[in-house]
Design a protein around this motif. Structure first.
Motif: not given
Length: 775
Positions: A311, A315, A318-319, A346, A349-350, A352-353, A356-357, A360
């Protein structure tokens, strides 16, 4: 090597030089006397040697030869058995133990058990050589120690075997060690050489058999003992193992592979606690790393979890694409362009993802850390509890180990005994003697007894020694006067001369001349016999003036003349201890010698009971000393004259058992007659009777100025001479000295050493070639 000898020789020379001269002379005299004794009894020594050698030769010829057979045995203490297990330790024996062992084997070879087997095997009991032997000493032994009756219950065969065994052991067998080696010689003596070798080999074989039998018995006894010990040890092992297991079960000390359960659990928990502690440390480190990234907003790509997370990887990709797109749009349209705004949204948002990961992941590491911490705490608690339980079972474990050690010791001892028992059973029939035969006894060729050369040599030495002892004994027992020194010691006066013996051949030659003139002689005439008809020795000093006989008479005359220088000497009495010592011959020749040099001398017959001088010179005289002394006749009618020398002789005709003769010597008439003769003559020589058997000479000794004692050499005992001197004690001061008569000059050298001097020997037979040794 030479220096010490020279020093020793120098010391001996110095010691001899420092020795007093008297000691050296005495030592030389003793040695010389010993040599003289051996020399004068040489025939005794030679005869004794010959007798002993002849006896030895007869012994060698008559004795039954004996042969000695020798068997040689080597004792090898290190000799291995036939079965060598390899478990026996190698021991180093000492010299003392080896000597004791060898000596024991020597005694074993002579033991009854070994010899009895030989006697039985070779049937020596019925061999005449090993039966009872009668010797010259047997009757004496029986008389001193009567034979004891045999023990009851013994048969004749048993007695014969015992006698044969005793004879073999005492008389025929010799076992000896060869120096300090391990070699033993078995020597057997027999009258039969083959029998000697046979017995020697049989003794060695019996000895080997006895060794093997003894080892077999010893091994058998050891095996029986081992069997008993194994039974006892087996019971002990079972009991000790049972005690260990019961104690282990009772105290929950079950063990696997030698370790108890508690110990295994304690070890496992300890290992797990270590692993948990490592894992907790790792989880904590990961948690702190993630937490630090979040706080610092660092690139999550630094995390291992991020790198391994798909992930995060997507990400991030993607980032990266969004950021690239934003950059492209911004460069084309400007910051307020919707596409730019959209691109910027974008990106956010990336991001932030991604955050979050990462959060986690942080939560995941926090949970992993907490789990690891909890697990470590749980293991630590369990380990502490287990340690408490282990401490409580420590005492039981000590006791358990004690029981275990006891069980192990019993098991080890049992296994050792079991191994030795198996070795003993294996060796029970395979033991070999610790000795071996080096050489068998061969049949001897030459007899060992008698050794002819050795016996004859020993007989010669023994005969020589016994002959020397016998020579000393004969010389000691012989009490006859045989030397001038002996005469001087006995009488206490000097020995004036030694008158040599005139041999019978010389005497018979002179007597034959008198027989030739016998036809013209008137036997009834009272005058002196013609010189040729007188006894041969009566005029020897005149007829043989250069002889040693005449020289000896002159020595007596010289001693008499020397005595006259100190005191008046008118009368000389010549006497002896007993009859037959040559006193008459000495008196006549002394008177002849005095008259021959111009001295007015008269020879008077003083032995009135046995007038030997009158019988020899004037056997038909009718008037003599008694008639003159009593006034029955005048001096001139009684005196006889020797026309050659001018010697005057006053004889005394023999009287048959006239009692007045015994008293005449003691009368004043006799004294007056002698006084008158001393006034008319320079020397009065009296032929007196012997001193010991008669008292007449003792009375004449008081009337004489000097006395000369004649001693027959090698005939008169010393005790008799001493007795004669004792009778002369009242007139001892008148004793001038002694004269040895009838002396064998050759034999005299064996008694008076100086007589064999080279200064005397040339004159020994001067002028007397016919003088020989008396037979």
């Amino acid at each position: 090597m030479l220096q010490p000898l020279s020093d020793q020789r120098k010391a001996l020379i110095d010691a001899a030089a420092s020795m007093p001269a008297s000691d050296i002379e005495n030592y030389s005299a003793h040695v010389r006397e010993i040599l003289l004794i051996l020399r004068r009894h040489i025939w005794v020594i030679v005869s004794t040697m010959a007798i002993v050698i002849v006896v030895a030769v007869l012994f060698v010829q008559l004795v039954t030869p004996r042969y000695t057979a020798t068997a040689t045995v080597l004792i090898d203490p290190q000799r291995s058995n036939a079965v060598d297990t390899g478990n026996k330790p190698q021991t180093i024996s000492s010299t003392s133990s080896d000597d004791s062992m060898i000596n024991s084997q020597v005694l074993l070879l002579q033991s009854v058990s070994v010899l009895q087997r030989v006697v039985n095997k070779l049937d020596l009991a019925h061999d005449p050589e090993f039966g009872p032997h009668e010797t010259l000493l047997t009757p004496i032994k029986r008389l001193l120690a009567p034979p004891q009756p045999p023990a009851p219950g013994l048969s004749a065969d048993d007695i014969a075997k015992a006698q044969a065994l005793q004879f073999l052991s005492d008389k025929r067998l010799t076992v000896q060690r060869d120096g300090t080696s391990f070699v033993i010689d078995v020597n057997v003596i027999s009258e039969d050489p083959a029998k000697a070798a046979k017995i020697a080999n049989a003794i060695v074989d019996s000895y080997f058999y006895e060794q093997v039998r003894s080892k077999y018995d010893t091994t058998k006894i050891a095996a029986s003992w081992f069997n008993q010990q194994l039974d006892e040890l087996k019971s002990k092992v079972l009991a000790s193992d049972r005690a260990v297991e019961e104690f282990r079960a009772k105290n929950n000390l079950t063990a696997t592979q030698g370790v108890t359960v508690n110990d295994q659990q304690l070890q496992d928990l300890n290992n797990k606690l270590i692993d948990a502690h490592v894992q907790t440390a790792e989880a904590r480190a990961k948690f702190e790393q993630v937490e630090n990234i979040i706080k610092t907003h660092a690139d999550p790509g630094m995390l291992d979890q991020a790198l391994s997370s798909d992930v995060i990887a997507r990400l991030r990709q993607q980032y990266a694409d969004v950021v690239k797109n934003q950059a492209d749009v911004s460069s084309k349209f400007g910051p307020q362009h919707p596409l730019v705004v959209n691109a910027r949204a974008q990106v956010k948002a990336t991001q932030k993802l991604i955050d979050q990961e990462v959060h986690r992941i942080l939560e995941a590491t926090r949970q992993a850390y907490q789990v690891a911490q909890s697990r470590e705490d749980a293991l630590r608690t369990s380990l502490g509890n287990l340690k408490n339980v282990s401490n409580q079972s420590g005492i039981e474990q000590v006791r358990l180990r004690e029981l275990q050690r006891e069980a192990d010791a019993n098991r080890t001892l049992y296994e050792t005994f079991l191994a030795r028992y198996k070795e003993t059973n294996a060796q029970e029939s395979l033991d070999l003697p610790n000795s071996r035969m080096v050489s068998k006894a061969d049949i001897p060729v030459q007899p060992s007894f008698p050794k002819t050369t050795l016996i004859l040599a020993f007989a010669g030495v023994l005969g020589l020694g016994f002959g020397c002892v016998l020579a000393f004994g004969v010389d000691y027992i012989d009490r006859r006067v045989k030397s001038l020194h002996q005469a001087e010691v006995i009488t206490g006066t000097p020995t004036l001369a030694a008158i040599p013996l005139v041999g019978p051949r010389e005497l018979s030659s002179r007597a034959s001349r008198g027989r030739q003139e016998l036809s013209g002689y008137d036997p009834g005439a009272p005058q002196l016999l013609p010189p040729s008809m007188q006894p041969p020795l009566m005029r020897y000093v005149l007829e043989e003036p250069t002889s040693m006989f005449a020289e000896s008479v002159r020595a007596v005359r010289l001693s008499l003349q020397r005595a006259a220088r100190n005191a008046p000497v008118k009368s000389v009495m010549v006497t002896s201890s007993i009859d037959g010592e040559g006193k008459t011959t000495l008196a006549v020749n002394l008177a002849q010698s005095l008259a021959a040099i111009g001295l007015k001398t008269i020879l008077v017959e003083g032995d009135l009971r046995n007038p030997e001088m009158s019988r020899s010179l004037c056997p038909r005289a009718t008037i003599g000393a008694i008639e003159v002394a009593t006034g029955e006749a005048r001096f001139r009618d009684a005196l006889l004259m020797d026309r050659v020398t001018g010697l005057t002789i006053l004889p005394s005709p023999p009287k048959d058992r006239d009692p007045d003769i015994s008293e005449f010597i003691f009368s004043n008439a006799m004294r007056a007659m002698l006084d008158q003769l001393q006034q008319e003559f320079e020397y009065v020589v009296i032929d007196a009777p012997p001193l010991v058997p008669l008292v007449d000479a003792r009375a004449l000794a008081d009337l004489a100025d000097r006395i000369v004692l004649a001693i027959r050499w090698d005939s008169t005992p010393r005790d008799v001479v001493a007795q004669a001197i004792e009778t002369l004690m009242p007139a001892y001061e008148h004793l001038l000295g002694t004269v040895l008569t009838r002396v064998d000059m050759q034999r005299l050298r064996l008694y008076d050493y100086y007589r064999s001097s080279p200064y005397v020997m040339p004159y020994s037979y001067l002028g007397q070639p016919r003088i020989g040794r008396a037979s």
